[in-house]
Design a protein around this motif. Structure first.
Motif, PDB file in Angstrom:
ATOM      1  N   THR A   1     -21.639  10.906  32.182  1.00  0.00           N
ATOM      2  CA  THR A   1     -21.806  12.259  31.649  1.00  0.00           C
ATOM      3  C   THR A   1     -20.493  12.728  31.034  1.00  0.00           C
ATOM      4  O   THR A   1     -19.418  12.212  31.338  1.00  0.00           O
ATOM      5  CB  THR A   1     -22.176  13.277  32.748  1.00  0.00           C
TER       6      THR A   1
ATOM      7  N   TYR B   1     -19.175  15.520  31.604  1.00  0.00           N
ATOM      8  CA  TYR B   1     -18.411  16.129  32.691  1.00  0.00           C
ATOM      9  C   TYR B   1     -17.475  15.111  33.338  1.00  0.00           C
ATOM     10  O   TYR B   1     -16.271  15.320  33.465  1.00  0.00           O
ATOM     11  CB  TYR B   1     -19.390  16.696  33.732  1.00  0.00           C
TER      12      TYR B   1
ATOM     13  N   GLU C   1     -23.728  17.783  31.074  1.00  0.00           N
ATOM     14  CA  GLU C   1     -24.569  16.822  31.787  1.00  0.00           C
ATOM     15  C   GLU C   1     -25.143  15.748  30.872  1.00  0.00           C
ATOM     16  O   GLU C   1     -25.855  14.857  31.311  1.00  0.00           O
ATOM     17  CB  GLU C   1     -25.688  17.554  32.551  1.00  0.00           C
ATOM     18  N   LYS C   2     -24.831  15.836  29.574  1.00  0.00           N
ATOM     19  CA  LYS C   2     -25.328  14.814  28.643  1.00  0.00           C
ATOM     20  C   LYS C   2     -24.513  13.538  28.757  1.00  0.00           C
ATOM     21  O   LYS C   2     -23.384  13.550  29.246  1.00  0.00           O
ATOM     22  CB  LYS C   2     -25.234  15.321  27.202  1.00  0.00           C
TER      23      LYS C   2
ATOM     24  N   ASN D   1     -24.012  23.192  28.463  1.00  0.00           N
ATOM     25  CA  ASN D   1     -25.052  22.201  28.765  1.00  0.00           C
ATOM     26  C   ASN D   1     -24.753  20.811  28.190  1.00  0.00           C
ATOM     27  O   ASN D   1     -25.459  19.856  28.478  1.00  0.00           O
ATOM     28  CB  ASN D   1     -26.466  22.699  28.403  1.00  0.00           C
TER      29      ASN D   1
END
Lengths: 289, 270, 284
Positions: A102, A104, A140-141, A137
């Motif tokens: 991810t 993140y 989380e990709k 958002n």
């Protein structure tokens, strides 16, 4: 403001100790203050990439010293590793080093290596992904599902999250389209302002450097040929041209106008400055030199 | 650094050896290696030494290039020598004895014999790799395996040859890339040196994953580029360079046969 | 003049599950004249690379049709003839060279065409000569600079004797020197050999030698005309996510300020002449 980075007579050669030894950089010295931007100009193979890697200790110079905030980078060789968090180096095409599942986790890689707390890491990730203009958002990709420009921004966030005092970028906009380029420069400026960081940008675009830099360093065949303000360096356009290097397009236009016989001030490196000089020409009435 | 590692160490010059048909060169090499092992005694080995030396001279490749090759395998040579010296304990002439270590003249001779064999092996292989481009070698292998066509394996042979070519082409690109990724991850504080084996393997992921993705991306691009250049496998494909054996190839082969015969004779007589 | 490429009502959509599930190319009608030099401009993701891959059947239309010299890309038996006639050079110089020696790589295409060895040799020598890489014919591609690699890739296409060459951002990964080498080479191919050139790029500076400039945005053509027509519409260019060359930017601002200049000159010399003309004309 105080000098954050200073180099003195840096020397490094490839194939050291072999007959085909070749100096990559030879006696390179410059200084950089907090909040300043330094542009580095030079051909491929002029030693730019070697130089930037000496600044965070990835390459140990054969001789000469890198001073970070007044302290010799190699004073304690065991701690050079720690310096990489203070001098953040963004390589060319940094999106090719993304590896986590991810976004993140990928941004967290540097801060984790620094040993920061979970909360601090979380805080920084969110802060810098926003600074780069991507919303939360994205975190989380998978980084591999993003577009080229987005990947580049995630990679940059990964360096910014280490909050380096000196941010070094090797051709940060290579391969990006104009929109991607503007986004990236905006983020760099924001970061610089917020942390009053020093920034070093290696680029082939004289136009970009003219507008972003305070100072310029010109590298040729491993040597620092010029070091000074944008105005000082671009004023030496004849020497630059002999090295096969350019000045900004608008400067070239003004030089051409001068050659055509107009009495124009050629000290202009951005379109706005050039227009001012052309308008000034009309006001003064006598346009001929 | 990884980039100092070069695969396929072609040395660009023109010599008789360079101009030999790569298929002949490859087969000749295989036979020379076989005969280096066939040598029974120093006399036979001396003949092979002379042969290898002549090949090296004819190749016009500077001797320091060959020495560089030897330097790389020096540890193996030393290891073999010591092992042979210690292992062979027969013979009356004891040169050296200490605690459980005994070195005999036979042991030293045996060691010398093995070392010379290894050196010859490395040198003659180097003659081939210095004088033959990887592409020529690939072509030679493809051509030598051509008879397999009759077994319906023609396309397979072509595919293997193409895979070899592409690997040779991309190994330098990918080693370069690995260097870059290592530097980039180090700049993010990656620690590749310390820790136990498990943590070391884990530390490799930030390098291996980007490398894998890069290889896939390159493969995709290359497939497009090959499609654009009308590639459709080996069928209907011709080659610019046809391998045609000439007088040089037959002459060198004849000389080799003579030397090989001599090696056998010398091995039997002495 | 005859057209080499005919595109009718072309739409292409990537598979629904991919991130770009909207149409990458939508309702395009376009004819390209034989022997012309066309530049297609657009930001990343504007659909310009997808369009390139549709031209020689690397991708096939979801709707509409593409034909090259009268041959439809959807007809499978045409595909090799189309790819021979329409060569393609891509962005990454490393990823399109197949062989380990320059001249053997140039031979790769003609070898696939099944030509006689002597004919291949002739074409390889002449292609290397044309891109000025003869002295590197025995070199290993990984030792070359980016600009040299792209010229080798060009030679590999030239050796197939194409009528049209499509270049998809061939200079995006090059330094200024390499960029210049490549642009000069393709301009020469167009002017001297009459080869149709389609150059896809987001560097507007590279449109300097073009007969025709096409701007793409969101999979559609938003402008199509001569360099002057397209560059004088600055609003359109900014909307398409492109950046004006600095010389054109300067001229446009001067025009807004009432100077009598046409903002279509890219090279500093030409732009300076235009400003000089306006100043001397005293039309203010």
């Amino acid at each position: 403001m105080s000098e954050i980075l200073k180099t003195e007579d840096l020397v490094f050669s490839y194939n050291n100790g072999s007959p085909v030894k070749r100096a990559a950089i030879n006696k390179v010295s410059f200084t950089l203050k907090k909040g300043e931007t330094l542009g580095i100009i030079g051909h491929t193979g002029s030693g730019k990439s070697t130089l930037v890697q000496t600044l965070n200790g990835l390459i140990k110079p054969e001789s000469g010293t890198v001073f970070l905030d007044g302290e010799d980078l190699w004073k304690n060789p065991k701690q050079v590793y720690q310096k990489r968090f203070r001098v953040g180096l963004v390589f060319q095409y940094p999106e090719y080093q993304l590896f986590e599942e991810t976004v993140y986790k990928d941004i967290a890689f540097g801060p984790k290596n620094m040993g920061l707390s979970e909360e601090e890491i979380d805080f920084r990730i969110k802060k810098y992904i926003s600074l780069l203009g991507l919303n939360l958002n994205y975190l989380e990709k998978s980084p591999f599902d993003l577009s080229g420009g987005e990947k580049r921004r995630v990679a940059l966030a990964g360096i910014l999250a280490m909050e380096p005092e000196v941010l070094v970028l090797d051709e940060p906009t290579a391969g990006l389209d104009p929109v991607g380029r503007e986004n990236l420069f905006k983020a760099i400026e924001l970061y610089k302002k917020e942390r009053s960081a020093a920034v070093i940008i290696v680029s082939h675009s004289m136009e970009d450097l003219a507008r972003l830099s305070d100072k310029l360093l010109v590298m040729n065949l491993g040597e620092a040929k010029m070091f000074g303000t944008v105005e000082e360096v671009f004023a030496r356009y004849e020497e630059l041209s002999k090295m096969g290097l350019d000045v900004p397009v608008v400067t070239k236009i003004l030089l051409e106008l001068k050659a055509l016989g107009l009495n124009v001030n050629t000290k202009a490196f951005t379109p706005a400055q050039a227009i001012k000089n052309i308008e000034l020409l009309l006001k003064e009435g006598d346009i001929n030199a | 650094m990884l980039s100092s590692f070069t695969l396929g160490q072609y040395y660009n010059t023109t010599s008789v050896i360079h101009r030999l048909d790569p298929r002949f060169k490859l087969l000749q090499l295989i036979f020379i290696i076989a005969f280096i092992f066939v040598c029974k005694n120093f006399f036979a080995l001396f003949l092979m030494c002379a042969l290898v030396l002549i090949a090296m001279l004819l190749s016009k490749v500077p001797f320091r290039m060959y020495l560089r090759n030897l330097k790389v395998i020096l540890p193996i040579v030393v290891f073999t020598a010591i092992l042979n010296m210690l292992y062979v304990n027969q013979g009356e002439v004891v040169l050296f004895s200490w605690w459980i270590i005994t070195v005999t003249l036979d042991g030293v001779l045996k060691a010398a014999f093995m070392v010379i064999r290894i050196l010859l092996l490395i040198l003659i292989s180097a003659v081939l790799t210095y004088t033959t481009t990887p592409t020529e070698l690939t072509d030679a292998i493809e051509s030598l395996l051509k008879p397999l066509k009759f077994l319906g394996l023609g396309e397979l042979v072509h595919t293997l040859a193409m895979m070899m070519t592409i690997s040779l082409r991309f190994i330098p690109t990918l080693t370069d890339e690995t260097d870059k990724i290592i530097s980039a991850q180090k700049a993010r504080g990656a620690d590749l040196e310390s820790g136990n084996i498990l943590s070391k393997i884990k530390a490799l992921l930030p390098i291996l994953i980007p490398l894998l993705f890069s290889a896939i991306r390159r493969a995709d691009d290359l497939a497009d580029a090959m499609d654009c250049r009308c590639y459709s496998g080996g069928k209907g494909r011709t080659r610019m360079k046809k391998l045609v054996p000439g007088a040089k190839d037959y002459i060198t082969t004849t000389i080799l046969i003579v030397v090989f015969a001599a090696v056998i004779v010398v091995g039997k007589v002495f | 003049m005859q057209n080499i490429i005919e595109i009718n009502n072309l739409t292409f959509q990537y598979d629904g599950d991919s991130p770009n599930s909207s149409a990458a190319v939508e309702g395009i009608n376009l004819q390209i004249e034989k022997g012309s030099f066309t530049v297609i401009l657009g930001h990343n993701g504007s659909g310009k690379s997808t369009l390139a891959k549709l031209l020689n059947g690397l991708l096939l239309p979801t709707e509409g049709s593409v034909s090259v010299d009268g041959l439809l890309t959807t007809d499978e038996k045409n595909i090799f003839e189309i790819r021979r006639k329409l060569g393609m050079v891509f962005q990454n110089p490393d990823n399109q060279i197949v062989c380990t020696v320059v001249e053997e790589d140039v031979a790769f295409g003609p070898e696939n065409l099944g030509l006689e060895p002597s004919e291949i040799r002739k074409r390889v020598d002449s292609a290397l000569e044309t891109v000025d890489m003869t002295e590197y014919r025995f070199a290993a591609p990984d030792r070359l600079s980016g600009g040299q690699k792209q010229r080798v890739a060009l030679a590999g296409i030239l050796a197939m004797e194409p009528e049209c060459i499509v270049l998809d951002e061939p200079t995006a990964m090059l330094d200024p020197k390499g960029r210049k080498e490549v642009i000069e080479t393709i301009t020469r191919l167009n002017k001297e050999k009459g080869i149709t050139v389609i150059l896809i790029t987001h560097f507007m500076e590279e449109a300097e030698n073009a007969d025709r400039v096409i701007v793409m945005d969101s999979g559609k053509i938003t402008a199509d005309g001569s360099l002057f027509d397209v560059f004088s519409n600055t609003g359109l260019i900014v909307n398409a996510g492109l950046a004006l060359p600095q010389s054109v930017e300067l001229l446009s601002v001067l025009k807004q300020k009432g100077f009598n200049v046409k903002p279509g000159y890219i090279s500093p010399k030409a732009a300076a002449k235009e400003i000089y003309r306006a100043l001397k004309g005293g039309t203010l």
